[in-house]
Design a protein around this motif. Structure first.
Motif, PDB file in Angstrom:
ATOM      1  N   SER A 203      46.241 -17.212 -32.239  1.00  0.00           N
ATOM      2  CA  SER A 203      45.938 -17.232 -30.794  1.00  0.00           C
ATOM      3  C   SER A 203      44.828 -15.983 -29.882  1.00  0.00           C
ATOM      4  CB  SER A 203      46.592 -17.220 -29.971  1.00  0.00           C
ATOM      5  OG  SER A 203      46.836 -17.089 -28.932  1.00  0.00           O
ATOM      6  N   ALA A 204      43.648 -16.520 -29.981  1.00  0.00           N
ATOM      7  CA  ALA A 204      42.620 -15.290 -30.163  1.00  0.00           C
ATOM      8  C   ALA A 204      43.109 -14.710 -28.364  1.00  0.00           C
ATOM      9  CB  ALA A 204      41.175 -15.588 -29.620  1.00  0.00           C
ATOM     10  N   LEU A 205      42.935 -15.884 -27.163  1.00  0.00           N
ATOM     11  CA  LEU A 205      43.115 -14.939 -26.483  1.00  0.00           C
ATOM     12  C   LEU A 205      44.483 -14.509 -25.679  1.00  0.00           C
ATOM     13  CD1 LEU A 205      40.744 -17.602 -24.676  1.00  0.00           C
ATOM     14  CD2 LEU A 205      40.074 -15.465 -24.889  1.00  0.00           C
ATOM     15  N   ALA A 206      45.520 -14.824 -26.624  1.00  0.00           N
ATOM     16  CA  ALA A 206      46.911 -14.917 -26.178  1.00  0.00           C
ATOM     17  C   ALA A 206      47.271 -14.249 -27.724  1.00  0.00           C
ATOM     18  CB  ALA A 206      47.437 -16.130 -25.636  1.00  0.00           C
ATOM     19  N   PRO A 207      47.216 -12.659 -28.081  1.00  0.00           N
ATOM     20  CA  PRO A 207      47.301 -12.331 -29.158  1.00  0.00           C
ATOM     21  C   PRO A 207      49.274 -12.267 -29.402  1.00  0.00           C
ATOM     22  CG  PRO A 207      46.243 -10.926 -28.026  1.00  0.00           C
ATOM     23  CD  PRO A 207      46.039 -12.322 -27.432  1.00  0.00           C
ATOM     24  N   GLN A 208      49.582 -11.986 -28.031  1.00  0.00           N
ATOM     25  CA  GLN A 208      51.474 -12.180 -27.703  1.00  0.00           C
ATOM     26  C   GLN A 208      52.211 -13.012 -28.857  1.00  0.00           C
ATOM     27  OE1 GLN A 208      49.135 -12.320 -25.383  1.00  0.00           O
ATOM     28  NE2 GLN A 208      50.731 -12.985 -23.302  1.00  0.00           N
ATOM     29  N   LEU A 209      51.477 -14.702 -28.561  1.00  0.00           N
ATOM     30  CA  LEU A 209      52.162 -15.745 -29.003  1.00  0.00           C
ATOM     31  C   LEU A 209      52.300 -15.380 -30.773  1.00  0.00           C
ATOM     32  CD1 LEU A 209      50.571 -18.351 -26.889  1.00  0.00           C
ATOM     33  CD2 LEU A 209      52.915 -17.299 -26.626  1.00  0.00           C
ATOM     34  N   VAL A 213      58.318 -16.302 -31.142  1.00  0.00           N
ATOM     35  CA  VAL A 213      59.322 -17.542 -31.526  1.00  0.00           C
ATOM     36  C   VAL A 213      59.496 -17.947 -29.315  1.00  0.00           C
ATOM     37  CG1 VAL A 213      61.875 -18.286 -32.457  1.00  0.00           C
ATOM     38  CG2 VAL A 213      60.491 -16.356 -33.719  1.00  0.00           C
ATOM     39  N   LEU A 214      59.355 -18.964 -30.224  1.00  0.00           N
ATOM     40  CA  LEU A 214      59.274 -20.233 -28.723  1.00  0.00           C
ATOM     41  C   LEU A 214      60.197 -21.593 -29.149  1.00  0.00           C
ATOM     42  CD1 LEU A 214      55.397 -20.523 -28.195  1.00  0.00           C
ATOM     43  CD2 LEU A 214      56.563 -18.930 -27.328  1.00  0.00           C
ATOM     44  N   VAL A 215      60.870 -21.803 -27.564  1.00  0.00           N
ATOM     45  CA  VAL A 215      61.766 -22.895 -27.807  1.00  0.00           C
ATOM     46  C   VAL A 215      61.438 -23.088 -26.445  1.00  0.00           C
ATOM     47  CG1 VAL A 215      63.453 -21.628 -28.475  1.00  0.00           C
ATOM     48  CG2 VAL A 215      63.297 -20.663 -26.034  1.00  0.00           C
ATOM     49  N   GLY A 216      62.039 -24.643 -25.661  1.00  0.00           N
ATOM     50  CA  GLY A 216      61.792 -25.085 -24.964  1.00  0.00           C
ATOM     51  C   GLY A 216      62.464 -25.156 -23.674  1.00  0.00           C
ATOM     52  N   SER A 217      61.995 -24.379 -22.367  1.00  0.00           N
ATOM     53  CA  SER A 217      62.877 -23.739 -20.772  1.00  0.00           C
ATOM     54  C   SER A 217      63.744 -24.665 -20.520  1.00  0.00           C
ATOM     55  CB  SER A 217      61.708 -24.385 -20.149  1.00  0.00           C
ATOM     56  OG  SER A 217      61.228 -25.513 -19.759  1.00  0.00           O
ATOM     57  N   THR A 218      64.294 -25.863 -21.004  1.00  0.00           N
ATOM     58  CA  THR A 218      65.353 -26.383 -20.640  1.00  0.00           C
ATOM     59  C   THR A 218      66.706 -26.244 -21.218  1.00  0.00           C
ATOM     60  OG1 THR A 218      64.204 -28.707 -19.693  1.00  0.00           O
ATOM     61  CG2 THR A 218      66.110 -28.724 -20.039  1.00  0.00           C
ATOM     62  N   HIS A 219      66.267 -25.963 -22.722  1.00  0.00           N
ATOM     63  CA  HIS A 219      67.197 -25.709 -23.209  1.00  0.00           C
ATOM     64  C   HIS A 219      67.750 -24.202 -23.548  1.00  0.00           C
ATOM     65  CE1 HIS A 219      69.419 -25.083 -26.962  1.00  0.00           C
ATOM     66  NE2 HIS A 219      68.648 -24.694 -27.682  1.00  0.00           N
ATOM     67  N   ALA A 220      66.566 -23.455 -23.300  1.00  0.00           N
ATOM     68  CA  ALA A 220      66.696 -21.638 -22.684  1.00  0.00           C
ATOM     69  C   ALA A 220      67.366 -21.857 -21.739  1.00  0.00           C
ATOM     70  CB  ALA A 220      65.504 -21.239 -22.303  1.00  0.00           C
ATOM     71  N   GLU A 221      67.480 -22.413 -20.411  1.00  0.00           N
ATOM     72  CA  GLU A 221      67.916 -21.780 -19.973  1.00  0.00           C
ATOM     73  C   GLU A 221      69.864 -22.503 -19.341  1.00  0.00           C
ATOM     74  OE1 GLU A 221      66.419 -24.159 -15.891  1.00  0.00           O
ATOM     75  OE2 GLU A 221      64.287 -22.839 -16.672  1.00  0.00           O
ATOM     76  N   ALA A 222      69.817 -23.097 -20.635  1.00  0.00           N
ATOM     77  CA  ALA A 222      71.279 -24.091 -20.688  1.00  0.00           C
ATOM     78  C   ALA A 222      72.077 -23.282 -21.466  1.00  0.00           C
ATOM     79  CB  ALA A 222      71.092 -25.802 -21.000  1.00  0.00           C
ATOM     80  N   HIS A 223      71.367 -22.902 -22.552  1.00  0.00           N
ATOM     81  CA  HIS A 223      72.426 -22.504 -24.122  1.00  0.00           C
ATOM     82  C   HIS A 223      71.875 -21.181 -24.271  1.00  0.00           C
ATOM     83  CE1 HIS A 223      73.947 -26.321 -24.624  1.00  0.00           C
ATOM     84  NE2 HIS A 223      72.708 -26.988 -24.434  1.00  0.00           N
TER      85      HIS A 223
END
Length: 405
Positions: A203-209, A213-223
């Motif tokens: 990613s050129a504009l968001a190099p931190q990505l 390791v990305l996970v869905g917000s709903t799953h992240a809140e629950a588990h």
């Protein structure tokens, strides 16, 4: 009987003339008489001109590539993150910061990530806990991909369904460090197995990505213990409202402490990087100019030696009627032709170098004719200046003194 008269004839001697084509022919013969010496002298000029043309051409080609890249990515992306409080402590964005951001007029897209520093990702459960590979585990929503103009290398992105389950999308660097080459495999996040949905391109504009390791917000809140507070928000607005939206964001997200909200534009970083490249280009052009001056000194040195070697020729031409002006112009033209020879070779070499570098990097080829024209003009000027003193020295040679030598 008529008286004889003394008849006297008026004999008028026309001044000696030297035609332009003869002048050019004499100058060329002077160079042709010593081809190796002329080539070595012209080489200094050629190197200086080639350096200037190539450096400027490569810089402009790189700039064209940057402009194309910015045009494709867009310059209307703003990045919002938490700043510092009055106590110089790390601030936190409100949990509903994304919803507040969407209410601003002109905002078109919003995406966000929320880092989870206490959660780590591993290739499998047998990896040493300290071997985190420098990766960041973050929760995200479905709008992140479009907001940051990031593309998928393979697989798919989160949707309203998959973000509820143990799935993940890996940044380009994260996938390499975890040894994942294609979607469908499993990795361990927070002690739980997660299916890899997709892998992102860099990613050129968001190099931190790239290292996320990305996970869905709903799953992240629950588990995974995610607190719903985003770390960074990415916002797209219309081009005409970028600045006005930028001014409204801090007070909209945190009305009590707008100073704790930091807003930046990633495209400014790319522009700053290009400015640094431009400054470096200026340095290289300066070095090329020095090489050009050194080449001019070489031309002057060659002409001085030529004058010393051709004293008898100069004396003979003076004895046959050549004026000092003729001799001076002959050697001046010879110096200009010598410099022009190097200049043309330098322009060809510089354009060729620019084309090869642009082709190797996939840049558009940019070689403004004005740059080549100015390079040749400067070459002619240097040739004239370098040859002036030797030409004047040659014109002062007395015929009798030269023939007697």
């Amino acid at each position: 009987m008529t008286q004889p008269t003394n008849m006297t004839a008026d004999i008028s001697v026309s001044p000696s003339r030297l035609r332009r084509k003869d002048l050019l022919r004499l100058g060329w013969q002077g160079i042709h008489a010593h081809p190796l010496r002329a080539t070595l002298s012209a080489l200094g000029i050629a190197i200086g001109i080639a350096a200037m043309v190539a450096v400027i051409g490569i810089s402009l080609s790189s700039q064209a590539r940057v402009q194309e890249r910015l045009a494709s990515l867009g310059t209307n992306l703003l990045t919002v993150s938490a700043g510092k409080s009055f106590n110089n402590e790390d601030a936190v964005l409100p949990a509903d910061a994304a919803e507040r951001l969407k209410r601003i007029e002109g905002v078109e897209q919003v995406g966000w990530v929320g880092n989870m520093p206490n959660v780590a990702a591993y290739r499998n459960q047998y990896i040493e806990p300290s071997a985190t590979n420098g990766l960041t585990v973050a929760a995200t929503d479905t709008g992140l991909l479009s907001a940051t103009s990031t593309e998928l290398q393979s697989g798919s992105w989160f949707n309203d369904s998959t973000k509820q389950f143990p799935t993940t999308v890996l940044g380009a660097t994260a996938a390499q460090r975890l040894g994942i080459v294609s979607p469908g495999g499993l990795i361990t996040i927070g002690g739980q197995n997660h299916t890899v949905l997709g892998i992102l391109k860099p990613s050129a504009l968001a190099p931190q990505l790239d290292t996320s390791v990305l996970v869905g917000s709903t799953h992240a809140e629950a588990h995974l213990g995610f607190t719903s507070s985003p770390t960074t928000l990415f916002e797209r607005s219309t081009d005409s409202t970028v600045e006005s939206v930028r001014q409204l964001i801090p007070a909209t997200i945190n009305p009590k402490s707008p100073n704790e909200v930091s807003v930046s534009r990633p495209s400014d970083t790319l522009a700053a990087q290009h400015a640094i490249d431009t400054a470096f280009t200026g340095l290289l052009v300066g070095m090329g100019s020095i090489a050009l001056l050194v080449g001019g000194v070489g031309v002057a040195n060659t002409m001085v030696i030529t004058v010393l070697e051709r004293r008898r020729e100069i004396g003979l031409r003076r004895a046959l009627g050549a004026t000092r002006a003729h001799v001076r112009m002959q050697f001046l033209v010879e110096a200009i032709l010598l410099a022009t020879y190097g200049g043309v070779a330098g322009v060809v070499l510089g354009v060729t170098t620019t084309a090869l570098v642009s082709l190797a990097n996939g840049w558009p080829l940019v070689t403004p004719p004005l740059i080549s024209a100015l390079a040749l003009i400067s070459t002619i000027a240097i040739g004239a200046i370098s040859g002036m003193l030797p030409a004047m020295k040659a014109a002062k040679v007395a015929p009798t003194e030269a023939l007697a030598a």
